[in-house]
Scaffold this active site. Structure first.
Site, mmCIF file in Angstrom:
data_model
loop_
_atom_site.group_PDB
_atom_site.id
_atom_site.type_symbol
_atom_site.label_atom_id
_atom_site.label_comp_id
_atom_site.label_asym_id
_atom_site.label_seq_id
_atom_site.Cartn_x
_atom_site.Cartn_y
_atom_site.Cartn_z
ATOM 1 N N HIS A 117 0.877 -1.175 0.000
ATOM 2 C CA HIS A 117 0.000 0.000 0.000
ATOM 3 C C HIS A 117 0.918 1.231 0.000
ATOM 4 C CE1 HIS A 117 -2.807 2.927 1.817
ATOM 5 N NE2 HIS A 117 -3.781 2.125 1.448
ATOM 6 N N ASP A 194 2.867 -4.700 7.950
ATOM 7 C CA ASP A 194 1.692 -3.854 7.808
ATOM 8 C C ASP A 194 0.494 -4.791 7.957
ATOM 9 O OD1 ASP A 194 -0.553 -2.608 6.850
ATOM 10 O OD2 ASP A 194 0.383 -1.790 5.053
ATOM 11 N N GLN A 197 -4.755 -5.127 6.778
ATOM 12 C CA GLN A 197 -5.775 -6.020 6.209
ATOM 13 C C GLN A 197 -5.803 -7.386 6.879
ATOM 14 O OE1 GLN A 197 -8.068 -5.086 4.249
ATOM 15 N NE2 GLN A 197 -7.231 -3.123 3.605
ATOM 16 N N LYS A 220 -10.557 -0.774 10.504
ATOM 17 C CA LYS A 220 -10.703 -1.928 9.620
ATOM 18 C C LYS A 220 -11.042 -3.179 10.424
ATOM 19 C CE LYS A 220 -7.361 -0.107 6.295
ATOM 20 N NZ LYS A 220 -8.077 0.303 5.094
ATOM 21 N N CYS A 358 -4.746 2.543 -3.669
ATOM 22 C CA CYS A 358 -3.484 3.002 -3.066
ATOM 23 C C CYS A 358 -2.360 1.997 -3.281
ATOM 24 C CB CYS A 358 -3.628 3.298 -1.579
ATOM 25 S SG CYS A 358 -4.742 4.639 -1.233
HETATM 26 N N1 PMP Z 1 -1.857 -0.744 4.538
HETATM 27 C C1 PMP Z 1 -2.815 -1.466 3.944
HETATM 28 C C2 PMP Z 1 -2.490 -2.833 3.429
HETATM 29 C C3 PMP Z 1 -4.107 -0.932 3.836
HETATM 30 O O1 PMP Z 1 -5.065 -1.641 3.247
HETATM 31 C C4 PMP Z 1 -4.372 0.356 4.359
HETATM 32 C C5 PMP Z 1 -5.737 0.980 4.226
HETATM 33 N N2 PMP Z 1 -6.332 0.840 2.977
HETATM 34 C C6 PMP Z 1 -3.328 1.053 4.968
HETATM 35 C C7 PMP Z 1 -2.081 0.470 5.043
HETATM 36 C C8 PMP Z 1 -3.529 2.411 5.559
HETATM 37 O O2 PMP Z 1 -4.419 2.338 6.623
HETATM 38 P P1 PMP Z 1 -5.028 3.662 7.253
HETATM 39 O O3 PMP Z 1 -5.610 4.440 6.105
HETATM 40 O O4 PMP Z 1 -6.067 3.160 8.200
HETATM 41 O O5 PMP Z 1 -3.940 4.393 7.925
#
Ligand code: PMP
Length: 400
Positions: A117, A194, A197, A220, A358
């Site tokens: 991401h 990270d 998910q 999430k 993203c």
């Molecule tokens: N890493 C991953 C794999 C994600 O899916 C996301 C959110 N789409 C993020 C990081 C960022 O998370 P947040 O927007 O809650 O900070």
């Protein structure tokens, strides 16, 4: 399962019952979470750790109790290894910035994967630019499975940290993180995961994984927005400098110099989001009451059903078909831009996400502008997948 706990789902969009399949972006919140937060503001709201008064003591106790619940949930050794942040993005920025300041030097290397991401790319680019370090990338194959064989050869004596996603948000791939950690550790290199998910779908045991850092967001995992966690092993956190300066994170301050508070407060400058921490604690309790294994098995069933039903549609290409996947289905319809498809699917009352999610580098590798992504949570049902299939068929008819 437990659909009735999520009142937001009980509504009509464009005259159809709402189907919510954008869970990888954010999940809905059960009533118990909303009530816990509103109870906090109605009964004990006050600033924590500072006041000697009753409300402040109560709020502080609840805040620290939440930290302990999170410690138990991820099986951290100490509660002070649990640092509250605004979410995964801030957690990763904290690790990149603070670890980077202490341990990265010109010529050093950081290893990430090709399916990260943007939140796990840009913070490393920022610190590498500042420190004259560089990023190396573990590739993935055409199914979206990480090419683990290519990992170890990337390691040199300049490699200082590996930062990869536990589960890919655009491909759904569950990465073999334990294997990555074991390889990295055999070279004395720490690993940050990270977990954005993964945390609400897979049991995360930071001691069993032996990861050095683990980052996730509350929103999430059926909790509130604006709260997240950065877990870090004590041995690293002790050596890393503060990320932000301000109140709460200091021991002493003079106009010339300050000394810093002990863990975890060294990394928690300013007034924390107490109500959100209490909401997150409730969300964890909610997940534990149902059982993560039960949730995972149910979501796996939804994934299987979704793949089976969507496979029946001609000219539908799945993006991300790795053997180990979380309940995320990304796909495209031949000759139809995902945005155009998304607009029509939305009009049928089905919330999916379209775009690059993203993960622009992933889209670049597949040479596509984006995907249509349906991601499932515990409250979704097979009949809703049928609605998605109906919507996709409608898109195809309209574009014929
Ligand atoms: N890493 C991953 C794999 C994600 O899916 C996301 C959110 N789409 C993020 C990081 C960022 O998370 P947040 O927007 O809650 O900070």
């Amino acid at each position: 399962m437990n659909r009735e706990d999520f009142i937001i789902l009980d509504q009509k969009i464009y005259d159809r019952h709402l189907v919510y399949f954008d869970n990888a972006a954010t999940t809905q919140k059960p009533e118990v979470v909303l009530n816990a937060m509103s109870d906090y503001y109605r009964t004990i709201n006050s600033n924590i750790h500072r006041g000697a008064h009753y409300l402040s003591q109560r709020a502080t106790d609840r805040f620290e109790q939440a930290r302990q619940r999170i410690q138990a949930f991820i099986n951290a050794v100490y509660s002070h290894e649990v640092i509250f942040t605004r979410g995964t993005t801030e957690s990763i920025n904290l690790v990149a910035s603070s670890f980077g300041k202490a341990f990265l030097f010109p010529g050093d290397e950081v290893i990430i994967s090709g399916m990260e991401h943007h939140s796990n790319i840009v913070p490393w680019q920022l610190i590498c630019e500042e420190k004259g370090a560089k990023i190396k990338v573990i590739p993935f194959d055409e199914r979206g499975a990480l090419d683990v064989e290519k990992f170890e050869p990337l390691i040199t004596d300049k490699t200082k940290i590996v930062a990869i996603t536990h589960v890919s948000n655009s491909l759904g791939t569950i990465n073999p993180v334990k294997q990555i950690i074991d390889i990295a550790h055999s070279h004395g290199i720490p690993v940050m995961l990270d977990g954005a998910q993964a945390i609400s779908h897979i049991r995360v045991d930071v001691q069993a994984l032996d990861c050095d850092f683990y980052c996730f967001s509350g929103h999430k995992m059926y909790g509130p927005m604006g709260i997240g966690v950065m877990y870090g092993k004590e041995k690293w956190l002790e050596k890393m400098p503060p990320y932000q300066g301000g109140g709460e994170m200091i021991k002493t301050v003079t106009l010339e110099k300050s000394t810093y508070a002990d863990l975890p407060f060294k990394f928690e400058a300013g007034t924390p989001s107490v109500g959100d921490v209490i909401g997150l604690e409730k969300a964890i309790e909610y997940i534990e009451n149902i059982g993560l294994a039960k949730i995972a098995a149910y979501e796996e069933e939804l994934l299987r059903y979704g793949v089976e039903k969507l496979s029946e549609i001609e000219d539908l290409d799945f993006v991300g078909t790795a053997p180990h996947k979380a309940a995320i289905i990304s796909f495209n319809l031949k000759g139809i831009h995902p945005y155009d498809a998304g607009v029509i699917i939305d009009r049928i009352g089905v919330a999916v996400r379209t775009g690059h999610h993203c993960t622009q580098p992933v889209m670049d590798i597949f040479c596509i502008p984006g995907t249509i992504r349906a991601s499932f949570a515990l409250y979704n049902e097979k009949s809703e997948i049928d609605r998605l299939v109906e919507a996709v068929r409608k898109v195809k008819t309209m574009f014929k």
